[in-house]
Scaffold this active site. Sequence first.
Site, PDB file in Angstrom:
ATOM      1  N   SER A  38      26.839 -26.342 -26.361  1.00 19.04           N
ATOM      2  CA  SER A  38      26.590 -25.033 -25.757  1.00 19.04           C
ATOM      3  C   SER A  38      25.286 -24.972 -24.975  1.00 19.04           C
ATOM      4  O   SER A  38      25.142 -24.178 -24.041  1.00 19.04           O
ATOM      5  CB  SER A  38      26.568 -23.954 -26.842  1.00 19.04           C
ATOM      6  OG  SER A  38      25.582 -24.232 -27.819  1.00 19.04           O
ATOM      7  N   ASP A 187      21.223 -13.521 -29.664  1.00 11.59           N
ATOM      8  CA  ASP A 187      21.508 -14.238 -30.908  1.00 11.59           C
ATOM      9  C   ASP A 187      20.268 -14.931 -31.462  1.00 11.59           C
ATOM     10  O   ASP A 187      20.278 -15.461 -32.568  1.00 11.59           O
ATOM     11  CB  ASP A 187      22.665 -15.236 -30.736  1.00 11.59           C
ATOM     12  CG  ASP A 187      22.357 -16.373 -29.755  1.00 11.59           C
ATOM     13  OD1 ASP A 187      21.192 -16.520 -29.325  1.00 11.59           O
ATOM     14  OD2 ASP A 187      23.291 -17.130 -29.417  1.00 11.59           O
ATOM     15  N   HIS A 190      20.328 -19.288 -28.509  1.00 14.03           N
ATOM     16  CA  HIS A 190      20.662 -19.888 -27.222  1.00 14.03           C
ATOM     17  C   HIS A 190      19.715 -19.392 -26.133  1.00 14.03           C
ATOM     18  O   HIS A 190      19.370 -18.211 -26.097  1.00 14.03           O
ATOM     19  CB  HIS A 190      22.106 -19.566 -26.839  1.00 14.03           C
ATOM     20  CG  HIS A 190      23.112 -20.220 -27.715  1.00 14.03           C
ATOM     21  ND1 HIS A 190      23.582 -19.622 -28.868  1.00 14.03           N
ATOM     22  CD2 HIS A 190      23.727 -21.416 -27.623  1.00 14.03           C
ATOM     23  CE1 HIS A 190      24.463 -20.429 -29.447  1.00 14.03           C
ATOM     24  NE2 HIS A 190      24.566 -21.525 -28.709  1.00 14.03           N
TER      25      HIS A 190
END
Length: 216
Positions: A38, A187, A190
Amino acid sequence: MLRWFLFPALLAATPVAAQAPAPAAKADGPLILAFGDSLTAGYGLGRGLGFAPQLQDTLRRHGVKARVHDAGVSGDTTAGGRARIGWTLQRLGEKPTLAIVELGANDMLRGVDPAVTEANLDAILAELKKQGIPVLVAGMLAAPNLGPDYRRRYEAIFPSLARKYGADLYPFMLQGVVGNRALLLSDGVHPNFEGVKRIVTGMLPTVQRALAKTRA
């Protein structure tokens, strides 16, 4: 101090089923394969805001007409990367000038035995070497709650494999980003656009050196 207690949210990203990447658009200039999870895929960011497009734009501003192909899969592990490296390269339709390999964070968060992580990364780098593709390894640090033994074994993987395969090494993909909420998505893990920009800025000299070697 690195706020590693935030890191489990990486696993909250729903793994995306690996899909065959579209062939890279052929053009002049080096082709860089960004192969990772990711962090490479630009999780949570709009089109053109992730790692690959930002790195491409930054290189071009520095006079390198590179193309950076995004082969990141959110939630991916080294096992997933090992399973898809062959067909990823096959589908590109062009041999990359350089491959940036950024995998291992999700292994660590799942507590995967570092020996397994190392074996998978070794297989990925072996395949790239077999096809004559230079590599830049983007390393990762382990969460301290996993204990000193795990941390020692895990963090040794990246420099060890870089030495084994003569690859360039960027020791910590999230250098300067972890723990800085201004550079993170909601979050807390990230990187946001500015966080990716910080990653690209930090990694740029290493990428430039790696590309220079391919022209030597």
